[in-house]
Design a protein around this motif. Structure first.
Motif, PDB file in Angstrom:
ATOM      1  N   LEU A 129      30.444  15.470  39.561  1.00  0.00           N
ATOM      2  CA  LEU A 129      31.186  14.490  38.758  1.00  0.00           C
ATOM      3  C   LEU A 129      32.636  14.916  38.586  1.00  0.00           C
ATOM      4  N   ALA A 130      32.857  16.206  38.315  1.00  0.00           N
ATOM      5  CA  ALA A 130      34.220  16.715  38.139  1.00  0.00           C
ATOM      6  C   ALA A 130      35.032  16.568  39.419  1.00  0.00           C
ATOM      7  N   LEU A 131      34.409  16.832  40.557  1.00  0.00           N
ATOM      8  CA  LEU A 131      35.104  16.678  41.844  1.00  0.00           C
ATOM      9  C   LEU A 131      35.414  15.212  42.122  1.00  0.00           C
ATOM     10  N   MET A 132      34.457  14.336  41.851  1.00  0.00           N
ATOM     11  CA  MET A 132      34.648  12.904  42.115  1.00  0.00           C
ATOM     12  C   MET A 132      35.741  12.309  41.242  1.00  0.00           C
ATOM     13  N   ASN A 133      35.852  12.804  40.008  1.00  0.00           N
ATOM     14  CA  ASN A 133      36.851  12.266  39.076  1.00  0.00           C
ATOM     15  C   ASN A 133      38.176  13.012  39.133  1.00  0.00           C
ATOM     16  N   GLY A 134      38.242  14.062  39.967  1.00  0.00           N
ATOM     17  CA  GLY A 134      39.511  14.734  40.211  1.00  0.00           C
ATOM     18  C   GLY A 134      39.980  15.701  39.147  1.00  0.00           C
ATOM     19  N   TYR A 135      39.086  16.165  38.272  1.00  0.00           N
ATOM     20  CA  TYR A 135      39.530  17.100  37.242  1.00  0.00           C
ATOM     21  C   TYR A 135      38.854  18.473  37.375  1.00  0.00           C
ATOM     22  N   PHE A 136      38.206  18.716  38.507  1.00  0.00           N
ATOM     23  CA  PHE A 136      37.459  19.962  38.687  1.00  0.00           C
ATOM     24  C   PHE A 136      38.346  21.187  38.509  1.00  0.00           C
ATOM     25  N   PHE A 137      39.441  21.267  39.266  1.00  0.00           N
ATOM     26  CA  PHE A 137      40.280  22.465  39.242  1.00  0.00           C
ATOM     27  C   PHE A 137      41.073  22.579  37.939  1.00  0.00           C
ATOM     28  N   SER A 138      41.562  21.437  37.431  1.00  0.00           N
ATOM     29  CA  SER A 138      42.303  21.499  36.169  1.00  0.00           C
ATOM     30  C   SER A 138      41.396  21.918  35.021  1.00  0.00           C
ATOM     31  N   ALA A 139      40.132  21.456  35.052  1.00  0.00           N
ATOM     32  CA  ALA A 139      39.195  21.830  33.997  1.00  0.00           C
ATOM     33  C   ALA A 139      38.844  23.312  34.070  1.00  0.00           C
ATOM     34  N   LEU A 140      38.732  23.845  35.294  1.00  0.00           N
ATOM     35  CA  LEU A 140      38.422  25.266  35.450  1.00  0.00           C
ATOM     36  C   LEU A 140      39.473  26.147  34.785  1.00  0.00           C
ATOM     37  N   PHE A 141      40.715  25.652  34.762  1.00  0.00           N
ATOM     38  CA  PHE A 141      41.809  26.414  34.161  1.00  0.00           C
ATOM     39  C   PHE A 141      42.268  25.801  32.839  1.00  0.00           C
ATOM     40  N   PHE A 142      41.359  25.031  32.211  1.00  0.00           N
ATOM     41  CA  PHE A 142      41.589  24.470  30.868  1.00  0.00           C
ATOM     42  C   PHE A 142      42.836  23.600  30.788  1.00  0.00           C
ATOM     43  N   GLY A 143      43.151  22.890  31.866  1.00  0.00           N
ATOM     44  CA  GLY A 143      44.258  21.946  31.834  1.00  0.00           C
ATOM     45  C   GLY A 143      45.594  22.511  32.242  1.00  0.00           C
ATOM     46  N   LEU A 144      45.644  23.775  32.647  1.00  0.00           N
ATOM     47  CA  LEU A 144      46.883  24.399  33.130  1.00  0.00           C
ATOM     48  C   LEU A 144      48.051  24.212  32.163  1.00  0.00           C
ATOM     49  N   GLY A 145      47.828  24.516  30.911  1.00  0.00           N
ATOM     50  CA  GLY A 145      48.905  24.457  29.921  1.00  0.00           C
ATOM     51  C   GLY A 145      49.003  23.151  29.170  1.00  0.00           C
ATOM     52  N   THR A 146      48.365  22.106  29.662  1.00  0.00           N
ATOM     53  CA  THR A 146      48.362  20.831  28.940  1.00  0.00           C
ATOM     54  C   THR A 146      47.215  20.839  27.941  1.00  0.00           C
TER      55      THR A 146
END
Length: 221
Positions: A129-146
């Motif tokens: 689901l995370a890959l399909m919705n495009g937030y897999f990598f950003s979620a792994l790093f807690f939003g990259l500062g956002t």
């Protein structure tokens, strides 16, 4: 007041009679069997989904399908986790010794089977689901500062991954020893049972913030 009570009772009796008739009807088609109950549920789902037009061949719908499977798996996983911690572990002390064997040899192994595979299914469907919705990598790093949805999902994701790791790498191996499914001495069984119990308590602890952040990602962000 008596008329209201009588009317309420009449309505209640009518509802219960209708439900009983539905149960008796479905029982003739095997409702007492779990697989039939699941089949009936899937059939109702398909019929209602087709009637409401909530099935469509689109990328967004398949992403929703994996979200539904993720929730479905998670309900079973966390439900069984809480069953162990709220029901089985506290109750086992009150069960007569001659009856405890039925719990350890029949109920617990079956519950652990669905427990560990539901944990894996929850993780797999969640990552897809995370890959399909495009937030897999950003979620792994807690939003990259956002600060927002990827951060919330990131917390929920990492907590869930830790819990799933505990299920497969700590709870299940130790439960195998404690239940006598693999060779172990009496001392090893006792130590394994304690480790499995404490890890299960640890997962119950983590399930509270995990569920909060998973829901927050859809409603707070």
């Amino acid at each position: 007041m008596n008329n209201v009570t009588q009317t309420t009772q009449t309505i209640n009796n009518a509802i219960q009679n209708a439900i009983q008739k539905a149960l008796d009807f479905l029982a003739t088609y095997g409702l007492d069997k779990l697989e039939r109950a699941l089949l009936f549920g899937a059939g109702i789902l398909v019929v209602l989904a087709l009637i409401t037009g909530s099935i469509e061949m689109s990328y967004a719908w398949f992403a929703f399908l994996f979200r539904w499977l993720h929730v479905l798996s998670g309900v079973m996983w966390i439900g069984l986790l809480w069953y162990f911690n709220f029901v089985q572990i506290p109750s086992i002390l009150n069960i007569p010794d001659e009856q405890k064997l039925a719990v350890s040899k029949v109920i617990t192994p079956t519950a652990l089977f669905w427990f560990r595979w539901a944990a894996l299914a929850t993780v797999v469907t969640g990552l897809i689901l995370a890959l399909m919705n495009g937030y897999f990598f950003s979620a792994l790093f807690f939003g990259l500062g956002t600060w927002g949805q990827p951060t919330y999902i990131g917390f929920g994701m990492w907590l869930g991954l830790i819990m799933a790791y505990n299920v497969w790498m700590i709870i299940w191996p130790n439960q195998q020893k404690a239940l006598g499914l693999v060779a172990a001495s009496d001392e090893e069984k006792k130590a394994a049972a304690r480790t499995a119990m404490l890890t299960s308590r640890f997962n119950t602890m983590l399930s509270i913030p995990m569920l909060y952040f998973m829901v927050a990602a859809q409603n707070v962000a």
